[in-house]
Design a protein around this motif. Structure first.
Motif, PDB file in Angstrom:
ATOM      1  N   TRP A 111       0.835  -1.199   0.000  1.00 28.59           N
ATOM      2  CA  TRP A 111       0.000   0.000   0.000  1.00 28.59           C
ATOM      3  C   TRP A 111       0.872   1.253   0.000  1.00 28.59           C
ATOM      4  O   TRP A 111       1.832   1.350   0.744  1.00 28.59           O
ATOM      5  N   PHE A 162     -13.092   7.996  -0.826  1.00 28.37           N
ATOM      6  CA  PHE A 162     -13.004   6.654  -1.381  1.00 28.37           C
ATOM      7  C   PHE A 162     -13.563   6.628  -2.801  1.00 28.37           C
ATOM      8  O   PHE A 162     -12.932   6.135  -3.733  1.00 28.37           O
ATOM      9  N   LYS A 195      -8.131   2.772   0.557  1.00 29.48           N
ATOM     10  CA  LYS A 195      -8.553   2.457   1.925  1.00 29.48           C
ATOM     11  C   LYS A 195      -8.012   3.530   2.855  1.00 29.48           C
ATOM     12  O   LYS A 195      -7.110   4.291   2.507  1.00 29.48           O
ATOM     13  N   ASN A 196      -8.564   3.589   4.058  1.00 26.98           N
ATOM     14  CA  ASN A 196      -8.161   4.546   5.094  1.00 26.98           C
ATOM     15  C   ASN A 196      -8.134   5.976   4.566  1.00 26.98           C
ATOM     16  O   ASN A 196      -7.156   6.697   4.751  1.00 26.98           O
ATOM     17  N   CYS A 238      -5.502   8.890   0.810  1.00 31.27           N
ATOM     18  CA  CYS A 238      -5.857   7.488   0.978  1.00 31.27           C
ATOM     19  C   CYS A 238      -4.621   6.636   0.750  1.00 31.27           C
ATOM     20  O   CYS A 238      -3.606   7.121   0.252  1.00 31.27           O
TER      21      CYS A 238
END
Length: 85
Positions: free
Chosen positions: A27, A49, A63-64, A79
């Motif tokens: 990631w 997102f 994600k996040n 992200c």
């Protein structure tokens, strides 16, 4: 009854395979600026997102996500996405 058992086993195997594949991904942080407020599509994290999903591709799997309001009706989305190897 056999069809139900086969379906349940198939779903279980698919979920285990998906979890194992996701563990091996790398990631990387991604940052983009978009027009509009952080809540234009619901919660700020969901808005970012969807923004990153639309600007990159589904394979980015953001994600996040975090949204930061910017001046002049813009927002910054931070992200983590799947790194391009």
């Amino acid at each position: 009854m056999n069809c139900v058992a086969i379906l349940l086993v198939s779903c279980l195997l698919f979920s285990l395979l998906s979890a194992n594949l996701a563990e091996g991904l790398e990631w990387c942080p991604s940052k983009d600026v978009f027009k509009g407020p952080c809540t234009v599509r619901g919660s700020p994290s969901y808005t970012c997102f969807l923004d990153l999903l639309g600007s990159k591709s589904a394979s980015a799997m953001p994600k996040n996500c975090k949204c930061t309001p910017l001046p002049h009706n813009h927002r910054q989305c931070d992200c983590f996405v799947v790194c391009n190897n």
